[in-house]
Write a protein that holds these residues in place. Structure first.
Motif, PDB file in Angstrom:
ATOM      1  N   ALA A  26     -11.792 -23.586  19.913  1.00 48.46           N
ATOM      2  CA  ALA A  26     -12.266 -22.720  19.012  1.00 48.46           C
ATOM      3  C   ALA A  26     -11.894 -21.370  18.878  1.00 48.46           C
ATOM      4  O   ALA A  26     -11.470 -20.774  17.682  1.00 48.46           O
ATOM      5  CB  ALA A  26     -13.809 -23.025  18.930  1.00 48.46           C
ATOM      6  N   ARG A  27     -11.500 -20.676  20.080  1.00 47.28           N
ATOM      7  CA  ARG A  27     -11.208 -19.256  19.968  1.00 47.28           C
ATOM      8  C   ARG A  27      -9.854 -19.339  19.269  1.00 47.28           C
ATOM      9  O   ARG A  27      -9.491 -18.308  18.542  1.00 47.28           O
ATOM     10  CB  ARG A  27     -11.163 -18.759  21.441  1.00 47.28           C
ATOM     11  CG  ARG A  27     -10.960 -17.502  21.348  1.00 47.28           C
ATOM     12  CD  ARG A  27     -11.230 -16.701  22.698  1.00 47.28           C
ATOM     13  NE  ARG A  27     -12.365 -16.243  23.048  1.00 47.28           N
ATOM     14  CZ  ARG A  27     -12.958 -16.044  23.991  1.00 47.28           C
ATOM     15  NH1 ARG A  27     -12.067 -15.748  25.095  1.00 47.28           N
ATOM     16  NH2 ARG A  27     -14.065 -15.876  24.219  1.00 47.28           N
ATOM     17  N   ALA A  28      -9.061 -20.001  19.820  1.00 42.46           N
ATOM     18  CA  ALA A  28      -7.572 -19.788  19.126  1.00 42.46           C
ATOM     19  C   ALA A  28      -7.365 -20.247  17.613  1.00 42.46           C
ATOM     20  O   ALA A  28      -6.736 -19.689  17.002  1.00 42.46           O
ATOM     21  CB  ALA A  28      -6.602 -20.936  19.893  1.00 42.46           C
ATOM     22  N   VAL A  29      -8.336 -21.143  17.471  1.00 41.22           N
ATOM     23  CA  VAL A  29      -8.403 -21.578  15.803  1.00 41.22           C
ATOM     24  C   VAL A  29      -8.875 -20.403  14.773  1.00 41.22           C
ATOM     25  O   VAL A  29      -8.273 -20.005  13.944  1.00 41.22           O
ATOM     26  CB  VAL A  29      -9.090 -23.155  15.663  1.00 41.22           C
ATOM     27  CG1 VAL A  29      -9.310 -23.257  14.141  1.00 41.22           C
ATOM     28  CG2 VAL A  29      -8.118 -24.020  16.105  1.00 41.22           C
ATOM     29  N   ASN A  30     -10.030 -19.994  15.555  1.00 43.00           N
ATOM     30  CA  ASN A  30     -10.617 -18.849  14.788  1.00 43.00           C
ATOM     31  C   ASN A  30      -9.649 -17.645  15.069  1.00 43.00           C
ATOM     32  O   ASN A  30      -9.505 -16.968  13.556  1.00 43.00           O
ATOM     33  CB  ASN A  30     -12.071 -18.487  15.527  1.00 43.00           C
ATOM     34  CG  ASN A  30     -12.782 -17.604  14.800  1.00 43.00           C
ATOM     35  OD1 ASN A  30     -13.179 -17.983  13.602  1.00 43.00           O
ATOM     36  ND2 ASN A  30     -13.083 -16.364  15.257  1.00 43.00           N
ATOM     37  N   ALA A  31      -9.330 -16.995  15.854  1.00 47.87           N
ATOM     38  CA  ALA A  31      -8.199 -16.123  15.780  1.00 47.87           C
ATOM     39  C   ALA A  31      -7.007 -16.513  14.933  1.00 47.87           C
ATOM     40  O   ALA A  31      -6.751 -15.209  14.053  1.00 47.87           O
ATOM     41  CB  ALA A  31      -7.788 -15.716  17.342  1.00 47.87           C
ATOM     42  N   PHE A  32      -6.480 -17.645  14.544  1.00 46.11           N
ATOM     43  CA  PHE A  32      -5.468 -17.789  13.730  1.00 46.11           C
ATOM     44  C   PHE A  32      -5.805 -17.620  12.433  1.00 46.11           C
ATOM     45  O   PHE A  32      -5.125 -17.090  11.529  1.00 46.11           O
ATOM     46  CB  PHE A  32      -4.658 -19.343  14.032  1.00 46.11           C
ATOM     47  CG  PHE A  32      -3.677 -19.680  13.319  1.00 46.11           C
ATOM     48  CD1 PHE A  32      -2.546 -18.999  13.228  1.00 46.11           C
ATOM     49  CD2 PHE A  32      -3.978 -20.626  12.171  1.00 46.11           C
ATOM     50  CE1 PHE A  32      -1.363 -19.232  12.357  1.00 46.11           C
ATOM     51  CE2 PHE A  32      -2.877 -20.961  11.279  1.00 46.11           C
ATOM     52  CZ  PHE A  32      -1.711 -20.472  11.366  1.00 46.11           C
ATOM     53  N   GLY A  73      -2.378 -27.229  13.257  1.00 43.58           N
ATOM     54  CA  GLY A  73      -1.745 -27.656  12.070  1.00 43.58           C
ATOM     55  C   GLY A  73      -2.918 -28.107  10.993  1.00 43.58           C
ATOM     56  O   GLY A  73      -2.564 -27.694   9.801  1.00 43.58           O
ATOM     57  N   ILE A  74      -3.828 -28.538  11.360  1.00 43.16           N
ATOM     58  CA  ILE A  74      -5.019 -28.765  10.353  1.00 43.16           C
ATOM     59  C   ILE A  74      -5.393 -27.477   9.850  1.00 43.16           C
ATOM     60  O   ILE A  74      -5.606 -27.421   8.689  1.00 43.16           O
ATOM     61  CB  ILE A  74      -6.213 -29.571  11.046  1.00 43.16           C
ATOM     62  CG1 ILE A  74      -5.630 -30.837  11.641  1.00 43.16           C
ATOM     63  CG2 ILE A  74      -7.363 -29.542  10.216  1.00 43.16           C
ATOM     64  CD1 ILE A  74      -6.687 -31.480  12.585  1.00 43.16           C
ATOM     65  N   ALA A  75      -5.582 -26.445  10.560  1.00 46.74           N
ATOM     66  CA  ALA A  75      -6.062 -25.192  10.246  1.00 46.74           C
ATOM     67  C   ALA A  75      -5.043 -24.637   9.348  1.00 46.74           C
ATOM     68  O   ALA A  75      -5.385 -24.125   8.102  1.00 46.74           O
ATOM     69  CB  ALA A  75      -6.301 -24.274  11.436  1.00 46.74           C
ATOM     70  N   SER A  76      -3.955 -24.685   9.454  1.00 44.53           N
ATOM     71  CA  SER A  76      -2.668 -24.127   8.570  1.00 44.53           C
ATOM     72  C   SER A  76      -2.692 -24.571   7.321  1.00 44.53           C
ATOM     73  O   SER A  76      -2.528 -24.074   6.235  1.00 44.53           O
ATOM     74  CB  SER A  76      -1.209 -24.424   9.402  1.00 44.53           C
ATOM     75  OG  SER A  76      -0.320 -23.930   8.587  1.00 44.53           O
ATOM     76  N   LEU A 141       2.393 -19.198  13.658  1.00 45.91           N
ATOM     77  CA  LEU A 141       1.853 -19.844  14.788  1.00 45.91           C
ATOM     78  C   LEU A 141       2.807 -19.661  16.174  1.00 45.91           C
ATOM     79  O   LEU A 141       2.177 -19.558  17.084  1.00 45.91           O
ATOM     80  CB  LEU A 141       2.459 -21.548  14.503  1.00 45.91           C
ATOM     81  CG  LEU A 141       1.487 -22.068  13.326  1.00 45.91           C
ATOM     82  CD1 LEU A 141       1.775 -23.471  13.015  1.00 45.91           C
ATOM     83  CD2 LEU A 141       0.049 -22.217  14.019  1.00 45.91           C
ATOM     84  N   TYR A 142       4.024 -19.385  15.846  1.00 49.07           N
ATOM     85  CA  TYR A 142       5.002 -18.934  17.003  1.00 49.07           C
ATOM     86  C   TYR A 142       4.444 -17.260  17.481  1.00 49.07           C
ATOM     87  O   TYR A 142       4.162 -17.257  18.687  1.00 49.07           O
ATOM     88  CB  TYR A 142       6.359 -18.810  16.529  1.00 49.07           C
ATOM     89  CG  TYR A 142       7.368 -18.344  17.655  1.00 49.07           C
ATOM     90  CD1 TYR A 142       7.722 -19.181  18.818  1.00 49.07           C
ATOM     91  CD2 TYR A 142       7.788 -17.084  17.521  1.00 49.07           C
ATOM     92  CE1 TYR A 142       8.538 -18.707  19.818  1.00 49.07           C
ATOM     93  CE2 TYR A 142       8.473 -16.725  18.542  1.00 49.07           C
ATOM     94  CZ  TYR A 142       8.833 -17.421  19.761  1.00 49.07           C
ATOM     95  OH  TYR A 142       9.680 -17.172  20.868  1.00 49.07           O
ATOM     96  N   ALA A 143       4.321 -16.628  16.596  1.00 55.46           N
ATOM     97  CA  ALA A 143       4.232 -15.189  16.915  1.00 55.46           C
ATOM     98  C   ALA A 143       3.040 -14.679  17.329  1.00 55.46           C
ATOM     99  O   ALA A 143       2.473 -14.230  18.356  1.00 55.46           O
ATOM    100  CB  ALA A 143       4.690 -14.090  15.884  1.00 55.46           C
ATOM    101  N   TRP A 144       1.734 -15.303  16.430  1.00 48.60           N
ATOM    102  CA  TRP A 144       0.366 -14.980  16.708  1.00 48.60           C
ATOM    103  C   TRP A 144      -0.301 -16.009  17.802  1.00 48.60           C
ATOM    104  O   TRP A 144      -1.255 -15.589  18.442  1.00 48.60           O
ATOM    105  CB  TRP A 144      -0.310 -14.883  15.399  1.00 48.60           C
ATOM    106  CG  TRP A 144      -0.059 -13.669  14.711  1.00 48.60           C
ATOM    107  CD1 TRP A 144       0.835 -12.666  15.009  1.00 48.60           C
ATOM    108  CD2 TRP A 144      -0.498 -13.514  13.300  1.00 48.60           C
ATOM    109  NE1 TRP A 144       0.793 -11.755  14.100  1.00 48.60           N
ATOM    110  CE2 TRP A 144       0.018 -12.004  12.670  1.00 48.60           C
ATOM    111  CE3 TRP A 144      -1.238 -14.089  12.362  1.00 48.60           C
ATOM    112  CZ2 TRP A 144      -0.381 -11.526  11.664  1.00 48.60           C
ATOM    113  CZ3 TRP A 144      -1.642 -13.639  11.121  1.00 48.60           C
ATOM    114  CH2 TRP A 144      -0.948 -12.256  10.644  1.00 48.60           C
ATOM    115  N   GLN A 145       0.286 -17.088  17.713  1.00 48.29           N
ATOM    116  CA  GLN A 145      -0.769 -18.274  18.478  1.00 48.29           C
ATOM    117  C   GLN A 145       0.152 -18.471  19.740  1.00 48.29           C
ATOM    118  O   GLN A 145      -0.344 -19.259  20.602  1.00 48.29           O
ATOM    119  CB  GLN A 145      -0.798 -19.353  17.877  1.00 48.29           C
ATOM    120  CG  GLN A 145      -1.840 -19.340  16.548  1.00 48.29           C
ATOM    121  CD  GLN A 145      -3.037 -18.716  17.172  1.00 48.29           C
ATOM    122  OE1 GLN A 145      -3.441 -17.617  16.769  1.00 48.29           O
ATOM    123  NE2 GLN A 145      -3.857 -19.234  17.950  1.00 48.29           N
TER     124      GLN A 145
END
Length: 167
Positions: A26-32, A73-76, A141-145
């Motif tokens: 959840a934290r990673a998806v929310n941050a993205f 990918g879903i979030a994107s 996805l590459y730079a921020w995640q």
């Protein structure tokens, strides 16, 4: 340590087990999502991402240990949909402003404010239009995640089996 794949498999029989996946990612998806569309809209993307993932968990490629790329990918894709709706709203807003300008003569201060706002919108539109959607998603996805190239490919649909919703 239990893999995401094992959690997803277990959740097919015990749906409550899916909460472990939420706790992990959840934290990673929310941050993205927050980086992409702001804090308030990110909350909706976060919850919808996990709702889609839960509904489509049987489609997850169980040969992949981490569900992170799949979830991002879903979030994107949800973020792209959000931006498309937002773009339609901006066009509608711009059209209503244009109609308003023709129907009323505001004061000098109002006119200057409108001109400044129009310039900012035009600059923003040009910058957004300059990026190809796939390039923008790949970069973020590459730079921020901090995802690897393979994870980015999986998140953006390189693995058809892990695509939860159509782009």
């Amino acid at each position: 340590m239990t893999t995401d794949s094992e959690i997803i498999q277990r959740s097919l029989q015990q749906p409550a087990a899916f909460a472990e996946l939420f706790d992990r990612h959840a934290r990673a998806v929310n941050a993205f999502a927050t980086y992409r569309i702001g804090r308030h809209a990110a909350v909706d993307v976060l919850s919808e991402t996990f709702l889609v993932a839960f509904r489509r968990r049987a489609d997850f490629d169980t040969d992949v240990e981490s569900a992170g790329p799949w979830l991002l990918g879903i979030a994107s894709r949800l973020i792209r949909r959000h931006r498309a709706v937002e773009a339609r709203q901006w066009r509608s807003f711009a059209a209503s402003i244009s109609q308003h300008e023709h129907s009323s003569l505001g004061g000098l201060e109002d006119a200057l404010t409108r001109v400044d706002a129009e310039r900012e919108v035009e600059t923003l539109k040009a910058r957004i239009a300059a990026l190809a959607p796939k390039d923008r998603e790949t970069l973020l996805l590459y730079a921020w995640q901090g995802m690897s190239y393979d994870e980015v490919a999986a998140a953006l649909g390189g693995s058809r089996r892990n695509r939860a919703i159509a782009p």
